[in-house]
Enzyme design. Structure first.
Site, PDB file in Angstrom:
ATOM      1  N   TYR A  74     -79.272  47.958  46.637  1.00 22.39           N
ATOM      2  CA  TYR A  74     -78.035  47.496  47.280  1.00 22.39           C
ATOM      3  C   TYR A  74     -78.248  46.222  48.097  1.00 22.39           C
ATOM      4  O   TYR A  74     -77.320  45.431  48.231  1.00 22.39           O
ATOM      5  CB  TYR A  74     -77.400  48.616  48.115  1.00 22.39           C
ATOM      6  CG  TYR A  74     -76.713  49.619  47.217  1.00 22.39           C
ATOM      7  CD1 TYR A  74     -75.476  49.336  46.650  1.00 22.39           C
ATOM      8  CD2 TYR A  74     -77.333  50.816  46.879  1.00 22.39           C
ATOM      9  CE1 TYR A  74     -74.863  50.228  45.778  1.00 22.39           C
ATOM     10  CE2 TYR A  74     -76.725  51.718  46.011  1.00 22.39           C
ATOM     11  CZ  TYR A  74     -75.486  51.415  45.469  1.00 22.39           C
ATOM     12  OH  TYR A  74     -74.885  52.287  44.597  1.00 22.39           O
ATOM     13  N   HIS A 127     -64.033  52.564  46.110  1.00 15.39           N
ATOM     14  CA  HIS A 127     -65.473  52.867  46.058  1.00 15.39           C
ATOM     15  C   HIS A 127     -66.240  52.263  47.234  1.00 15.39           C
ATOM     16  O   HIS A 127     -67.458  52.108  47.153  1.00 15.39           O
ATOM     17  CB  HIS A 127     -66.077  52.370  44.727  1.00 15.39           C
ATOM     18  CG  HIS A 127     -65.613  53.150  43.530  1.00 15.39           C
ATOM     19  ND1 HIS A 127     -65.834  52.752  42.235  1.00 15.39           N
ATOM     20  CD2 HIS A 127     -64.947  54.333  43.451  1.00 15.39           C
ATOM     21  CE1 HIS A 127     -65.313  53.643  41.396  1.00 15.39           C
ATOM     22  NE2 HIS A 127     -64.767  54.603  42.111  1.00 15.39           N
ATOM     23  N   CYS A 135     -73.422  55.339  58.497  1.00 13.48           N
ATOM     24  CA  CYS A 135     -74.514  56.203  58.946  1.00 13.48           C
ATOM     25  C   CYS A 135     -74.316  57.594  58.347  1.00 13.48           C
ATOM     26  O   CYS A 135     -73.298  58.253  58.609  1.00 13.48           O
ATOM     27  CB  CYS A 135     -74.550  56.281  60.474  1.00 13.48           C
ATOM     28  SG  CYS A 135     -75.788  57.476  61.048  1.00 13.48           S
ATOM     29  N   CYS A 138     -73.909  60.451  61.250  1.00 15.82           N
ATOM     30  CA  CYS A 138     -72.726  60.664  62.102  1.00 15.82           C
ATOM     31  C   CYS A 138     -71.444  60.074  61.531  1.00 15.82           C
ATOM     32  O   CYS A 138     -70.386  60.204  62.137  1.00 15.82           O
ATOM     33  CB  CYS A 138     -72.976  60.105  63.504  1.00 15.82           C
ATOM     34  SG  CYS A 138     -72.999  58.296  63.571  1.00 15.82           S
ATOM     35  N   CYS A 157     -75.230  57.103  66.961  1.00 12.47           N
ATOM     36  CA  CYS A 157     -75.951  58.374  67.170  1.00 12.47           C
ATOM     37  C   CYS A 157     -77.435  58.165  67.488  1.00 12.47           C
ATOM     38  O   CYS A 157     -78.129  59.096  67.874  1.00 12.47           O
ATOM     39  CB  CYS A 157     -75.779  59.299  65.975  1.00 12.47           C
ATOM     40  SG  CYS A 157     -76.638  58.757  64.488  1.00 12.47           S
ATOM     41  N   THR A 195     -61.634  46.709  33.919  1.00 13.77           N
ATOM     42  CA  THR A 195     -62.387  47.964  34.074  1.00 13.77           C
ATOM     43  C   THR A 195     -62.509  48.663  32.727  1.00 13.77           C
ATOM     44  O   THR A 195     -61.574  48.644  31.923  1.00 13.77           O
ATOM     45  CB  THR A 195     -61.753  48.895  35.140  1.00 13.77           C
ATOM     46  OG1 THR A 195     -62.453  50.140  35.154  1.00 13.77           O
ATOM     47  CG2 THR A 195     -60.278  49.129  34.922  1.00 13.77           C
ATOM     48  N   SER A 196     -63.675  49.274  32.496  1.00 11.83           N
ATOM     49  CA  SER A 196     -63.936  49.885  31.184  1.00 11.83           C
ATOM     50  C   SER A 196     -63.294  51.260  31.048  1.00 11.83           C
ATOM     51  O   SER A 196     -63.310  51.849  29.976  1.00 11.83           O
ATOM     52  CB  SER A 196     -65.447  50.009  30.962  1.00 11.83           C
ATOM     53  OG  SER A 196     -65.994  50.901  31.917  1.00 11.83           O
ATOM     54  N   LEU A 221     -61.232  42.214  28.950  1.00 11.67           N
ATOM     55  CA  LEU A 221     -61.873  41.406  27.912  1.00 11.67           C
ATOM     56  C   LEU A 221     -61.744  42.063  26.540  1.00 11.67           C
ATOM     57  O   LEU A 221     -61.593  41.393  25.524  1.00 11.67           O
ATOM     58  CB  LEU A 221     -63.348  41.223  28.271  1.00 11.67           C
ATOM     59  CG  LEU A 221     -64.115  40.130  27.566  1.00 11.67           C
ATOM     60  CD1 LEU A 221     -63.456  38.771  27.763  1.00 11.67           C
ATOM     61  CD2 LEU A 221     -65.551  40.089  28.081  1.00 11.67           C
TER      62      LEU A 221
HETATM   63  P1  OAD Z   1     -67.641  48.333  33.828  1.00 15.11           P
HETATM   64  O1  OAD Z   1     -68.869  47.510  33.778  1.00 15.11           O
HETATM   65  O2  OAD Z   1     -67.743  49.734  33.358  1.00 15.11           O
HETATM   66  O3  OAD Z   1     -66.494  47.644  32.975  1.00 15.11           O
HETATM   67  C1  OAD Z   1     -66.184  46.282  33.150  1.00 15.11           C
HETATM   68  C2  OAD Z   1     -65.097  45.898  32.159  1.00 15.11           C
HETATM   69  O4  OAD Z   1     -64.770  44.545  32.400  1.00 15.11           O
HETATM   70  C3  OAD Z   1     -65.524  46.012  30.688  1.00 15.11           C
HETATM   71  O5  OAD Z   1     -64.533  46.708  29.945  1.00 15.11           O
HETATM   72  C4  OAD Z   1     -65.622  44.559  30.231  1.00 15.11           C
HETATM   73  O6  OAD Z   1     -65.200  44.378  28.888  1.00 15.11           O
HETATM   74  C5  OAD Z   1     -64.643  43.876  31.169  1.00 15.11           C
HETATM   75  N1  OAD Z   1     -64.967  42.460  31.415  1.00 15.11           N
HETATM   76  C6  OAD Z   1     -66.181  41.853  31.436  1.00 15.11           C
HETATM   77  N2  OAD Z   1     -66.043  40.552  31.706  1.00 15.11           N
HETATM   78  C7  OAD Z   1     -64.726  40.313  31.855  1.00 15.11           C
HETATM   79  C8  OAD Z   1     -63.947  39.149  32.130  1.00 15.11           C
HETATM   80  N3  OAD Z   1     -64.502  37.954  32.322  1.00 15.11           N
HETATM   81  N4  OAD Z   1     -62.602  39.286  32.198  1.00 15.11           N
HETATM   82  C9  OAD Z   1     -62.007  40.502  31.997  1.00 15.11           C
HETATM   83  N5  OAD Z   1     -62.697  41.629  31.734  1.00 15.11           N
HETATM   84  C10 OAD Z   1     -64.031  41.541  31.669  1.00 15.11           C
HETATM   85  O7  OAD Z   1     -67.090  48.259  35.331  1.00 15.11           O
HETATM   86  P2  OAD Z   1     -66.013  49.188  36.036  1.00 15.11           P
HETATM   87  O8  OAD Z   1     -65.034  49.727  35.055  1.00 15.11           O
HETATM   88  O9  OAD Z   1     -65.497  48.455  37.206  1.00 15.11           O
HETATM   89  O10 OAD Z   1     -68.959  52.756  40.453  1.00 15.11           O
HETATM   90  O11 OAD Z   1     -66.937  50.362  36.543  1.00 15.11           O
HETATM   91  C11 OAD Z   1     -66.371  51.407  37.288  1.00 15.11           C
HETATM   92  C12 OAD Z   1     -67.370  51.960  38.245  1.00 15.11           C
HETATM   93  O12 OAD Z   1     -68.585  52.297  37.541  1.00 15.11           O
HETATM   94  C13 OAD Z   1     -67.858  50.990  39.316  1.00 15.11           C
HETATM   95  O13 OAD Z   1     -66.997  50.899  40.412  1.00 15.11           O
HETATM   96  C14 OAD Z   1     -69.179  51.556  39.697  1.00 15.11           C
HETATM   97  C15 OAD Z   1     -69.715  51.841  38.312  1.00 15.11           C
HETATM   98  O14 OAD Z   1     -70.695  52.784  38.203  1.00 15.11           O
HETATM   99  C16 OAD Z   1     -69.893  53.235  41.275  1.00 15.11           C
HETATM  100  O15 OAD Z   1     -70.985  52.693  41.420  1.00 15.11           O
HETATM  101  C17 OAD Z   1     -69.501  54.487  41.984  1.00 15.11           C
END
Ligand code: OAD
Length: 253
Positions: A74, A127, A135, A138, A157, A195-196, A221
């Site tokens: 991180y 998220h 922390c 606490c 704490c 988001t995927s 995408l």
């Molecule tokens: P992912 O990496 O699973 O998905 C990202 C999506 O963005 C994919 O479908 C890509 O095709 C798309 N993408 C990539 N580049 C792009 C661009 N330039 N324009 C538009 N789309 C694009 O990420 P998330 O869906 O955000 O959680 O993942 C969800 C959660 O899984 C995150 O918040 C994180 C992860 O594990 C935790 O860590 C709890």
């Protein structure tokens, strides 16, 4: 730019006529939105989860087993998030919130601060936020720059060893779920951007909004895992498709 209109039986030429002013918009964003700012996504070919196992860095058990490894992971991401700027898609969403006559709520899975840096105010970090520290002993939560270490002592704490990034790990409850569920059941337009669709509960928001009667649109995408749940999909880079879609909404409003 590849634009795929998924409304059954509706030719692309009539799309302008389909757009009506929506009163309540909920926008879900994911890592794809920040990709063109320079932050890695998770599940793309070179994504974060292709380099490190999430079980080793993104669970409470991983932090208990090997806190140094988790904090290293991180710390790199905190530094990366501090080095980048919002892109045209973040800016367009902020413009939508400012200029659209109806309400706009942005719910992001992203832990980076790019939405707020672009000016978005009505924002929920489902998220958590990587630039804050929580922390574990606490529950004290504060914005804090610099690297985190196991020696860091909590201001409240006085314990060390529990200072972690304020991000939600797998197996933990995402933040503000009640407020999000309320917004999803009341919205009439739901947008899912970058988001995927692999991680719940966020991946289920489209079904929830759709069941409540909202028009649902994916901007990504490529088709996400949940593509069949959306009424409409527009596929292309976020910096291209999001500003164009926002322009379309602002004209309609
Ligand atoms: P992912 O990496 O699973 O998905 C990202 C999506 O963005 C994919 O479908 C890509 O095709 C798309 N993408 C990539 N580049 C792009 C661009 N330039 N324009 C538009 N789309 C694009 O990420 P998330 O869906 O955000 O959680 O993942 C969800 C959660 O899984 C995150 O918040 C994180 C992860 O594990 C935790 O860590 C709890």
């Amino acid at each position: 730019m590849f634009i795929e209109q998924m409304i059954a039986g509706v030719p692309s030429s009539s799309i302008e006529a389909m757009v009506i002013p929506f009163e309540r918009i909920v926008i879900l964003t994911g890592a794809g939105l920040s990709a063109e700012s320079g932050l890695s996504t998770f599940r793309d070919k070179d994504g974060i989860w292709s380099k490190v196992r999430l079980e080793d860095v993104a669970t409470p058990e991983a932090f208990a087993r090997n806190p140094e490894k988790v904090l290293d992971f991180y710390n790199t991401r905190r530094n990366n998030a501090g080095d980048v700027k919002p892109n045209a898609a973040h800016v367009a969403l902020s413009r939508l919130e400012a200029d659209y006559p109806g309400s706009v709520l942005t719910v992001t899975q992203n832990v980076d601060p790019l939405h707020e840096q672009a000016g978005t105010k009505n924002l929920i970090h489902l998220h958590g936020e990587i630039q804050k520290v929580l922390c574990n002993h606490c529950g004290h939560r504060i914005p804090r720059g610099g690297d985190l270490s196991v020696d860091l002592v909590c201001d409240r704490c006085g314990n060390s060893g529990g200072m972690r990034p304020d991000v939600v790990w797998f197996g933990e409850m995402p933040y503000h779920m009640e407020k999000i569920h309320a917004a999803l059941t009341q919205c009439d337009l739901f947008l899912s951007i970058g988001t995927s669709g692999n991680v719940y509960p966020a991946a289920g928001f489209v079904a929830e909004a759709g069941a409540a009667g909202a028009h649902t649109v994916e901007l990504n995408l490529e088709p996400s895992a949940g593509i069949s749940s959306f009424d409409e999909a527009i596929h292309g880079k976020a910096t291209e498709v999001v500003p164009a879609y926002v322009d379309r909404l602002l004209k309609s409003g």
